[in-house]
Scaffold this active site. Structure first.
Site, PDB file in Angstrom:
ATOM      1  N   CYS A 188       0.819  -1.224   0.000  1.00  0.00           N
ATOM      2  CA  CYS A 188       0.000   0.000   0.000  1.00  0.00           C
ATOM      3  C   CYS A 188       0.851   1.271   0.000  1.00  0.00           C
ATOM      4  O   CYS A 188       0.365   2.348  -0.319  1.00  0.00           O
ATOM      5  CB  CYS A 188      -0.941   0.007   1.194  1.00  0.00           C
ATOM      6  N   HIS A 220      -3.701   6.847   3.501  1.00  0.00           N
ATOM      7  CA  HIS A 220      -4.069   5.566   2.917  1.00  0.00           C
ATOM      8  C   HIS A 220      -5.465   5.194   3.414  1.00  0.00           C
ATOM      9  O   HIS A 220      -5.814   5.435   4.571  1.00  0.00           O
ATOM     10  CB  HIS A 220      -3.052   4.493   3.313  1.00  0.00           C
ATOM     11  N   ASN A 230     -10.302  -0.283  -0.113  1.00  0.00           N
ATOM     12  CA  ASN A 230      -8.841  -0.190   0.003  1.00  0.00           C
ATOM     13  C   ASN A 230      -8.215  -0.656  -1.314  1.00  0.00           C
ATOM     14  O   ASN A 230      -8.238  -1.841  -1.622  1.00  0.00           O
ATOM     15  CB  ASN A 230      -8.379  -1.068   1.180  1.00  0.00           C
TER      16      ASN A 230
END
Ligand code: COA
Length: 328
Positions: free
Chosen positions: A115, A255, A285
């Site tokens: 990520c 994030h 996500n």
């Protein structure tokens, strides 16, 4: 040697057409809209078609970023693609993207920091611009997590999604610049989120597929606590390196793993909620693509104006973390 200032010259993003809602997931695994919404903040997510791979999503995002930066593909010096869902183990998705874009035969490689990949990519690319080695670099974060989540595992399939974001970076002649970058990693947390099979440790076989080891496994609860700590640490480090305080931040793009992680970080760092970019409600996500898409949305939505201090912060598998401060 004096280093050049580096700026983001243009951004772009692309999310697939297909929407998967929490109600859809209720029909697939033992879950509920109430559980997903209250535990994660996610309402729906976008899922790539069967024949859509990371390079396809990357292509659309890259074309938009190039257009906004007024850069032709043939003017690129380097292409970096951040992804944990490459088209294939090799060749690099960046090479496949280079061909699709019609870019010159320039340097192209993939970067894997889960990520945190987009911020790792921006930081790596910036070094080539700062030293004067290259002038124009395309950094793309493209993920098709839907291809590696286990659609029978409610712990992961409600969270992850697909999307791509891109940025063209180059030398800056005005005040716009990347002020500071902070990158971190701790391989002690490598077991917290992973795809066990398909690599050299556990090559893909009938057995690994039967054991569902080619799908993502996640220890969500432990990851949650690590994410909050790491993001707070990264934010402080990047602000300190830029000689800034949290009150100097005009816009924050974190994030998008979980709304509760974002809330905890925002509260602890002392940022104002109305300056925080959220897209996880609609996008879930998207791993490395979350912040890249968020940045493009913020630019297009005029949430960021010239001179603003923009904070981008990530956390991901590895475990990795990263934080960048930009003067827009
Ligand atoms: N629907 C309903 N119940 C679910 C569920 C779902 N989709 N997923 C898990 N559960 C259950 C669990 O089985 C567990 O049940 P039990 O108590 O009977 O064992 C219960 O909910 C609580 O599970 P837990 O994992 O403790 O929940 P949580 O509050 O930690 O939330 C996450 C789970 C995954 C949402 C959260 O831990 C998280 O977001 N972690 C970080 C994820 C992350 O950042 N990942 C990638 C890095 S980018």
């Amino acid at each position: 040697m004096s280093l050049r200032k580096v700026k983001i010259a243009g951004t772009g993003s692309y999310i697939p057409q297909r929407v998967l809602t929490n109600a859809d997931l209720e029909r697939m695994v033992a879950t509920s809209d109430e559980w997903i919404s209250s535990r994660t903040g996610i309402k729906e997510r976008r899922i790539a078609d069967e024949n859509e791979a990371a390079s396809d999503l990357a292509y659309h995002a890259a074309r938009r970023a190039l257009k906004n930066a007024q850069v032709k593909p043939e003017d690129l010096d380097m292409i970096i693609v951040a992804t944990i869902t490459p088209d294939m183990i090799f060749p690099a998705t960046a090479c496949i993207l280079q061909e699709k874009l019609g870019a010159r035969k320039v340097a192209a490689f993939d970067l894997e920091a889960a990520c945190s990949g987009f911020l790792y990519g921006l930081t790596v690319g910036s070094q080539f611009i700062a030293t004067g080695m290259y002038d124009t670099i395309l950094v793309v974060a493209s993920e098709t997590l839907s291809k590696i989540v286990d659609w029978q595992d409610r712990n992961t399939c409600v969270i992850f999604a697909d999307g791509a974001g891109a940025a063209v970076i180059g030398p800056s002649s005005d005040s716009g610049r990347i002020i500071s970058s902070y990158l971190g990693a701790d391989g002690g947390g490598a077991d917290l989120v992973k795809v066990p099979a398909g690599g050299s440790r556990l090559p893909a076989s009938f057995q690994t597929v039967q054991n569902r080891q080619h799908y993502m496994k996640m220890k969500g609860n432990e990851l949650f606590k690590t994410a909050v700590r790491a993001m707070i640490h990264a934010i402080h480090a990047s602000l300190e390196e830029g000689n800034l305080k949290s009150s100097d931040v005009d816009y924050f793009i974190p994030h998008q793993a979980n709304m509760r992680i974002i809330d905890a970080v925002v509260k602890k760092v002392g940022l104002s909620q109305d300056k925080v970019h959220i897209n996880l409600e609609q996008c879930g996500n998207m791993s490395a693509a979350s912040v890249a898409v968020g940045l493009d949305e913020a630019v297009r939505g005029k949430k960021i104006k010239k001179g603003d201090k923009v904070l981008l912060t990530c956390f991901g598998g590895g475990v990795t973390w990263a934080s960048i401060v930009i003067e827009w």
